[in-house]
Design a protein around this motif. Structure first.
Motif, PDB file in Angstrom:
ATOM      1  N   ILE A 103      22.757 -19.866  -1.722  1.00 45.98           N
ATOM      2  CA  ILE A 103      22.713 -19.045  -0.518  1.00 45.98           C
ATOM      3  C   ILE A 103      24.099 -19.030   0.120  1.00 45.98           C
ATOM      4  CG2 ILE A 103      21.774 -18.846   1.818  1.00 45.98           C
ATOM      5  CD1 ILE A 103      19.725 -18.191  -0.246  1.00 45.98           C
ATOM      6  N   ILE A 104      24.562 -17.845   0.497  1.00 37.28           N
ATOM      7  CA  ILE A 104      25.763 -17.720   1.317  1.00 37.28           C
ATOM      8  C   ILE A 104      25.311 -17.217   2.684  1.00 37.28           C
ATOM      9  CG2 ILE A 104      27.934 -16.501   1.642  1.00 37.28           C
ATOM     10  CD1 ILE A 104      28.263 -16.455  -1.353  1.00 37.28           C
ATOM     11  N   ASN A 105      25.569 -18.000   3.703  1.00 41.65           N
ATOM     12  CA  ASN A 105      25.093 -17.714   5.058  1.00 41.65           C
ATOM     13  C   ASN A 105      26.312 -17.555   5.966  1.00 41.65           C
ATOM     14  OD1 ASN A 105      23.295 -17.333   7.154  1.00 41.65           O
ATOM     15  ND2 ASN A 105      22.990 -19.523   7.516  1.00 41.65           N
ATOM     16  N   ALA A 106      26.621 -16.318   6.343  1.00 39.35           N
ATOM     17  CA  ALA A 106      27.841 -16.038   7.100  1.00 39.35           C
ATOM     18  C   ALA A 106      27.521 -15.660   8.538  1.00 39.35           C
ATOM     19  CB  ALA A 106      28.644 -14.925   6.440  1.00 39.35           C
ATOM     20  N   ILE A 107      28.422 -16.005   9.430  1.00 36.24           N
ATOM     21  CA  ILE A 107      28.329 -15.663  10.850  1.00 36.24           C
ATOM     22  C   ILE A 107      29.569 -14.857  11.225  1.00 36.24           C
ATOM     23  CG2 ILE A 107      28.129 -16.545  13.196  1.00 36.24           C
ATOM     24  CD1 ILE A 107      25.705 -17.124  11.464  1.00 36.24           C
ATOM     25  N   THR A 108      29.358 -13.714  11.881  1.00 39.46           N
ATOM     26  CA  THR A 108      30.493 -12.905  12.313  1.00 39.46           C
ATOM     27  C   THR A 108      30.917 -13.301  13.723  1.00 39.46           C
ATOM     28  OG1 THR A 108      29.028 -11.164  13.141  1.00 39.46           O
ATOM     29  CG2 THR A 108      29.786 -10.966  10.874  1.00 39.46           C
TER      30      THR A 108
ATOM     31  N   GLN B  69      20.691 -14.245  -8.732  1.00 36.28           N
ATOM     32  CA  GLN B  69      19.929 -15.300  -8.062  1.00 36.28           C
ATOM     33  C   GLN B  69      20.667 -15.871  -6.857  1.00 36.28           C
ATOM     34  OE1 GLN B  69      16.757 -15.903  -8.866  1.00 36.28           O
ATOM     35  NE2 GLN B  69      17.079 -14.211 -10.305  1.00 36.28           N
ATOM     36  N   ILE B  70      21.678 -15.146  -6.382  1.00 33.96           N
ATOM     37  CA  ILE B  70      22.405 -15.508  -5.172  1.00 33.96           C
ATOM     38  C   ILE B  70      21.968 -14.566  -4.050  1.00 33.96           C
ATOM     39  CG2 ILE B  70      24.675 -15.750  -4.104  1.00 33.96           C
ATOM     40  CD1 ILE B  70      24.194 -17.750  -6.283  1.00 33.96           C
ATOM     41  N   ASN B  71      21.771 -15.098  -2.869  1.00 35.29           N
ATOM     42  CA  ASN B  71      21.462 -14.244  -1.727  1.00 35.29           C
ATOM     43  C   ASN B  71      22.519 -14.452  -0.652  1.00 35.29           C
ATOM     44  OD1 ASN B  71      20.144 -12.366  -0.176  1.00 35.29           O
ATOM     45  ND2 ASN B  71      18.137 -13.320  -0.386  1.00 35.29           N
ATOM     46  N   VAL B  72      22.965 -13.361  -0.061  1.00 39.73           N
ATOM     47  CA  VAL B  72      23.988 -13.379   0.975  1.00 39.73           C
ATOM     48  C   VAL B  72      23.347 -12.973   2.293  1.00 39.73           C
ATOM     49  CG1 VAL B  72      26.203 -12.451   1.717  1.00 39.73           C
ATOM     50  CG2 VAL B  72      25.756 -12.794  -0.724  1.00 39.73           C
ATOM     51  N   PHE B  73      23.478 -13.823   3.307  1.00 42.87           N
ATOM     52  CA  PHE B  73      22.957 -13.533   4.642  1.00 42.87           C
ATOM     53  C   PHE B  73      24.126 -13.345   5.608  1.00 42.87           C
ATOM     54  CE2 PHE B  73      19.377 -15.480   2.588  1.00 42.87           C
ATOM     55  CZ  PHE B  73      18.259 -14.906   3.165  1.00 42.87           C
ATOM     56  N   ILE B  74      24.075 -12.264   6.376  1.00 43.91           N
ATOM     57  CA  ILE B  74      25.072 -11.997   7.410  1.00 43.91           C
ATOM     58  C   ILE B  74      24.360 -12.045   8.752  1.00 43.91           C
ATOM     59  CG2 ILE B  74      26.844 -10.448   8.269  1.00 43.91           C
ATOM     60  CD1 ILE B  74      27.443 -11.415   5.486  1.00 43.91           C
ATOM     61  N   ASP B  75      24.718 -13.005   9.587  1.00 42.98           N
ATOM     62  CA  ASP B  75      24.050 -13.192  10.880  1.00 42.98           C
ATOM     63  C   ASP B  75      22.536 -13.273  10.711  1.00 42.98           C
ATOM     64  OD1 ASP B  75      26.456 -13.191  12.275  1.00 42.98           O
ATOM     65  OD2 ASP B  75      26.457 -11.015  12.497  1.00 42.98           O
ATOM     66  N   GLY B  76      22.098 -13.941   9.656  1.00 45.10           N
ATOM     67  CA  GLY B  76      20.676 -14.164   9.439  1.00 45.10           C
ATOM     68  C   GLY B  76      19.934 -13.064   8.713  1.00 45.10           C
ATOM     69  N   VAL B  77      20.620 -11.969   8.340  1.00 47.78           N
ATOM     70  CA  VAL B  77      19.977 -10.845   7.672  1.00 47.78           C
ATOM     71  C   VAL B  77      20.460 -10.769   6.232  1.00 47.78           C
ATOM     72  CG1 VAL B  77      19.631  -8.346   7.684  1.00 47.78           C
ATOM     73  CG2 VAL B  77      19.814  -9.594   9.844  1.00 47.78           C
ATOM     74  N   SER B  78      19.521 -10.625   5.287  1.00 45.78           N
ATOM     75  CA  SER B  78      19.880 -10.547   3.873  1.00 45.78           C
ATOM     76  C   SER B  78      20.751  -9.335   3.610  1.00 45.78           C
ATOM     77  CB  SER B  78      18.621 -10.487   3.018  1.00 45.78           C
ATOM     78  OG  SER B  78      18.962 -10.336   1.641  1.00 45.78           O
ATOM     79  N   PHE B  79      21.778  -9.517   2.808  1.00 47.67           N
ATOM     80  CA  PHE B  79      22.751  -8.468   2.532  1.00 47.67           C
ATOM     81  C   PHE B  79      22.759  -8.105   1.050  1.00 47.67           C
ATOM     82  CE2 PHE B  79      27.202  -6.862   2.192  1.00 47.67           C
ATOM     83  CZ  PHE B  79      27.075  -5.821   3.094  1.00 47.67           C
ATOM     84  N   LYS B  80      21.682  -8.442   0.335  1.00 49.21           N
ATOM     85  CA  LYS B  80      21.626  -8.121  -1.087  1.00 49.21           C
ATOM     86  C   LYS B  80      21.076  -6.712  -1.294  1.00 49.21           C
ATOM     87  CE  LYS B  80      22.261 -10.292  -4.248  1.00 49.21           C
ATOM     88  NZ  LYS B  80      21.522 -11.407  -4.869  1.00 49.21           N
ATOM     89  N   ASN B  81      21.432  -6.109  -2.423  1.00 48.56           N
ATOM     90  CA  ASN B  81      20.908  -4.801  -2.780  1.00 48.56           C
ATOM     91  C   ASN B  81      19.616  -4.957  -3.573  1.00 48.56           C
ATOM     92  OD1 ASN B  81      23.131  -3.465  -1.696  1.00 48.56           O
ATOM     93  ND2 ASN B  81      24.296  -3.638  -3.592  1.00 48.56           N
TER      94      ASN B  81
END
Length: 237
Positions: A115-120, A59-71
């Motif tokens: 939610i984990i929302n990361a910016i590169t 139930q955790i979602n990871v976003f990298i630069d606004g794009v979901s990174f979950k499988n």
């Protein structure tokens, strides 16, 4: 500090300084999620698991630069989300990230935990670079007790993490690039002790290697428009 009135989100922001200076194992930026109240980080055999809001890691979602990174996975005929398998990004390529643990906006769909929302990082009008290195050698460790008792050679043990980044302009005020790479090699010593068959006692080493690479390209054709592209590669067991 003023009360935030624009949003009801409960969020913890991990800054670039914290990512750079706080020590953590594995050089996986997801470990920093544990700085957020209500979030917990653990390891399974194949993935990094982050839990929040009292719910499990799916139930955790990871976003990298606004794009979901979950499988997306198929389990028993039902399409669901696997917990995050880890991070293919060099830690040095992460600018900052935010952990939202409650009352996040509807734009963050497909989750109910956190939610984990990361910016590169991106390049700038000046060239910048960095280098990192962490080395741990088994020569500084105590000898394995079973190795001493069985007169076995000490296996080669080491942990080596190294990498670097470089970023800068392709064309001033128009196009920029950023490149990051990190390499990890782990040699774990194993002593095999068989009391009933001591002739089979031996020492050996199990090797693990991982290589993470990230390239980002940014272009700003107009003041209010930006085009960005990113390529990442994770090579690991």
């Amino acid at each position: 500090r003023l009360v935030e009135t624009r949003t009801s989100e409960i969020a913890t922001t991990v800054t670039a300084e914290q990512v750079r200076f706080l020590p953590q194992n594995q050089r996986n930026f997801l470990n920093f999620a544990s700085l957020a109240p209500g979030a917990r980080v653990s390891d399974s055999e194949t993935r990094k698991q982050v839990t929040g809001g009292g719910l499990d890691a799916t139930q955790i979602n990871v976003f990298i630069d606004g794009v979901s990174f979950k499988n997306d996975v198929l389990d028993g005929g039902v399409v669901g989300q696997d917990s995050s398998r880890g991070s293919p990004f060099p830690q040095t390529a992460v600018q900052e990230f935010q952990v939202l643990t409650n009352q996040f906006d509807a734009q963050y769909g497909r989750t109910s935990g956190a939610i984990i929302n990361a910016i590169t990082k991106s390049g700038t009008n000046r060239f910048h670079g960095s280098g990192i290195g962490f080395f741990q050698d088994g020569a500084l460790n105590a000898k394995n007790r079973f190795g001493i008792l069985n007169n076995l050679e000490s296996p080669d043990i080491h942990l080596r993490q190294y990498g670097g980044t470089i970023g800068g302009p392709i064309k001033q005020d128009f196009a920029h690039f950023f490149f990051g790479i990190e390499r990890t090699t782990i040699a774990e010593g194993v002593i095999i002790n068989i009391p009933a068959r001591p002739e089979f006692n031996t020492s050996t080493t199990e090797d693990t290697k991982a290589l993470n690479t990230s390239i980002r390209f940014d272009m700003q054709p107009a003041q209010n428009h930006q085009i960005a592209g990113r390529w990442v590669r994770e090579h690991s067991p």
